[in-house]
Each structure stands twice: as C-alpha cells, then as structure tokens.
Design an enzyme around this catalytic site. Structure first.
Site, PDB file in Angstrom:
ATOM      1  N   ARG A  44     -13.625   1.935  -0.017  1.00  0.00           N
ATOM      2  CA  ARG A  44     -12.778   3.040  -0.151  1.00  0.00           C
ATOM      3  C   ARG A  44     -13.578   3.972   0.118  1.00  0.00           C
ATOM      4  NH1 ARG A  44      -8.147   1.125  -2.164  1.00  0.00           N
ATOM      5  NH2 ARG A  44      -7.002   2.784  -1.050  1.00  0.00           N
ATOM      6  N   ARG A  90       2.908  -3.275   6.969  1.00  0.00           N
ATOM      7  CA  ARG A  90       1.851  -4.479   6.450  1.00  0.00           C
ATOM      8  C   ARG A  90       2.498  -5.223   5.343  1.00  0.00           C
ATOM      9  NH1 ARG A  90      -3.742  -1.235   6.005  1.00  0.00           N
ATOM     10  NH2 ARG A  90      -4.505  -3.350   5.915  1.00  0.00           N
ATOM     11  N   LYS A  98       1.768   0.561 -10.473  1.00  0.00           N
ATOM     12  CA  LYS A  98       2.079   0.584  -9.202  1.00  0.00           C
ATOM     13  C   LYS A  98       3.515  -0.385  -9.220  1.00  0.00           C
ATOM     14  CE  LYS A  98      -2.473   1.387  -7.579  1.00  0.00           C
ATOM     15  NZ  LYS A  98      -3.365   1.007  -6.786  1.00  0.00           N
ATOM     16  N   ARG A 108     -18.437   1.059 -20.085  1.00  0.00           N
ATOM     17  CA  ARG A 108     -18.398   0.842 -18.716  1.00  0.00           C
ATOM     18  C   ARG A 108     -19.563   1.193 -18.007  1.00  0.00           C
ATOM     19  NH1 ARG A 108     -14.171  -2.871 -18.728  1.00  0.00           N
ATOM     20  NH2 ARG A 108     -12.980  -2.155 -20.599  1.00  0.00           N
ATOM     21  N   PRO A 129       1.058   3.567  -1.876  1.00  0.00           N
ATOM     22  CA  PRO A 129       1.937   3.933  -2.954  1.00  0.00           C
ATOM     23  C   PRO A 129       1.177   3.825  -4.304  1.00  0.00           C
ATOM     24  CG  PRO A 129       3.174   2.760  -1.381  1.00  0.00           C
ATOM     25  CD  PRO A 129       1.786   2.567  -0.825  1.00  0.00           C
ATOM     26  N   GLU A 130       0.900   4.962  -5.066  1.00  0.00           N
ATOM     27  CA  GLU A 130       0.419   4.872  -6.308  1.00  0.00           C
ATOM     28  C   GLU A 130       1.509   5.264  -7.342  1.00  0.00           C
ATOM     29  OE1 GLU A 130      -3.430   6.997  -6.453  1.00  0.00           O
ATOM     30  OE2 GLU A 130      -3.608   6.592  -4.291  1.00  0.00           O
TER      31      GLU A 130
END
Ligand SMILES: [Zn+2]
Length: 269
Positions: A256, A112, A59, A153, A2-3
């Site tokens: 990922r 989970r 989220k 960044r 879920p995002e």
C-alpha cells in the site's frame, strides 16, 4: 476503497430506501461473492423476509432481518449499493439484487470480487468470528482505548491504524489523512507516542472520520467538499501539502502507498 465513512453512507442509503419492505425475490448474479454459503440457502433466507434495521461495524454493514438473523455486507475494494425502481437501471457488476414487493430494487454492486455477502445468526458472534476490534467511531472507543490498542506495538502507526483487529474501519486513505492531521510520520513506532500525541491522534481520528461522513464520503464530489486543510484531495503523485505547499512524499509498505508531507510529518527519531 470503501472505509468506515463510505460504509456509514451506504448504511444511511440502505436505511432510507430498503427497510421494512418485503423482499419478493433475490437474484444472485455471481455466487462467488457468497463464498462458501450456498446460493439456495441465501435466497431461501431472504425471500419473503424484510430488512428491519442496520448497524455498521468498521467496514462491515450488518442488516438485521425480520427472521433468521442478519445479512452481512463487506464491500472489498470496489463495492457499493444501488437503489433503483426500473430494472433497466440495474448497474453493471450487480452481484446480488433484492427485488422488493413495492417494485424497488437494491443491488450490491462490486466490480472486483474482493467483498463478501453473507448471513449470520448473530451480529456480535459475527464480529468476534471476523476478529474485528472496536469500531473506530463507537462512543465507547475513547482515547484510553486507542492508547491501549497501540500499546506495545512494534509496528508503525500506519499499519497499526489499518489493523482491523485493533480498531475497525480505517483503511489506507483515511489512515493517511489522520496521520497528516496529527502531524505524525507513517513510520512512527505505534508504541512511541507521548501522552499528548496519543490524545491528538485520537482527536484527529474522530474528527477526520466524522468530517468525511458529514461531507458525503463515497460521493464523487467528496474531494471538493472536504475542508481546505485535508490531504485527501492532494493524495496523488503530483500532490502538494495543503498546509505548507511542500511536494508530498510516498512510501510503500505491505503493497500500500502512503502519502505524507515530509516537512509537516517529520521522520521518527
Ligand atoms: Zn506540509
């Protein structure tokens, strides 16, 4: 997993079914989902209470209680909500269940145990304590705010977009979609974008998240409902670029997998 768009749909689902009803009883199916919070305190706060309104931040789904603060829900990798009238329909992996006086039930389901259910005295204090950046769809989060979040960044764009402390709500799947739509390689240094690229990235970020919400993120039919130029339905090992037909490439960072089109999203120079 879920995002932001999925959690927005959970919010609407909760709002449609569970607001303004008195909670008769609370069942904690697995107290590990509460972390350090004692189950007795959790149930004691919610019983005879009501869910009055909800808001989403990234989220996280935050539900204001009629008294004693907020219920906080985070869905981890596999979480969701289920409303049902008959206890025979109680789904597997029901970790917390609210039983309402009118007979309905709201279950927080999570196969989970990576999510978290909790209580917070104050929503803003909770967001600060979780070190969350601005919500990616907050009207106040504009192109200038995105530029500021990415400025300086050294990391790549993919990991910067997924950093919840910079902006909250985007995970692996929607980061891939946003970068595909903006035609940017996942390894592009976050601070290297031109002004034009920053504006395009921001425009696609909003459009991708809003489109996913409109088309029903979180539903199994989402993939069929997305626009034809979206990467998401092709996000699999044999997937092809919906724009140019090239076989998609993958790369791994921090465990990922990123999917991208090596032709449309060229390597940063
Ligand atoms: Zn392509």
């Amino acid at each position: 997993m879920p995002e932001l768009p999925d959690v927005e749909l959970f919010k609407r689902y909760l709002d449609a079914h569970a607001l303004h009803k008195t909670i008769r009883a609370v069942q904690v199916g697995d107290a590990r989902i509460l972390g350090e919070l004692p189950a007795r305190r959790f149930t004691g706060t919610l019983e005879r209470n009501r869910l009055e309104s909800s808001r989403r931040h990234g989220k996280h789904l935050l539900v204001r209680l009629a008294r004693d603060g907020w219920l906080t829900l985070h869905f981890g990798m596999t979480g969701g909500l289920a409303w049902f009238e008959d206890l025979a329909d109680d789904p597997p992996y029901d970790r917390v269940r609210l039983d309402f006086e009118d007979g309905g039930h709201l279950a927080y389901v999570n196969r989970r145990m990576l999510g978290r259910v909790g209580l917070a005295a104050d929503a803003e204090a909770f967001i600060r304590a979780e070190e969350l950046g601005p919500d990616a769809l907050d009207p106040g989060f504009d192109a200038a705010a995105l530029t500021a979040a990415l400025a300086g960044r050294k990391r790549d764009l993919k990991s910067a977009l997924m950093d919840q402390a910079l902006l909250a709500g985007i995970g692996n799947i929607y980061a891939d979609e946003i970068l595909f739509q903006a035609r940017l390689h996942p390894k592009t240094p976050a601070a290297s974008l031109s002004e034009g690229q920053q504006r395009e990235l921001f425009r696609h970020l909003k459009r991708v998240l809003e489109t996913a919400i409109e088309r029903g993120a979180g539903a199994e039919q989402l993939l069929e409902r997305l626009p034809g130029d979206f990467l998401l339905p092709q996000r699999r090992p044999d997937g092809r670029c919906p724009r140019c037909g090239q076989a998609l490439a993958t790369l791994k960072s921090a465990g990922r997998t990123s999917y991208y089109c090596p032709r449309c999203q060229s390597e940063p120079r």
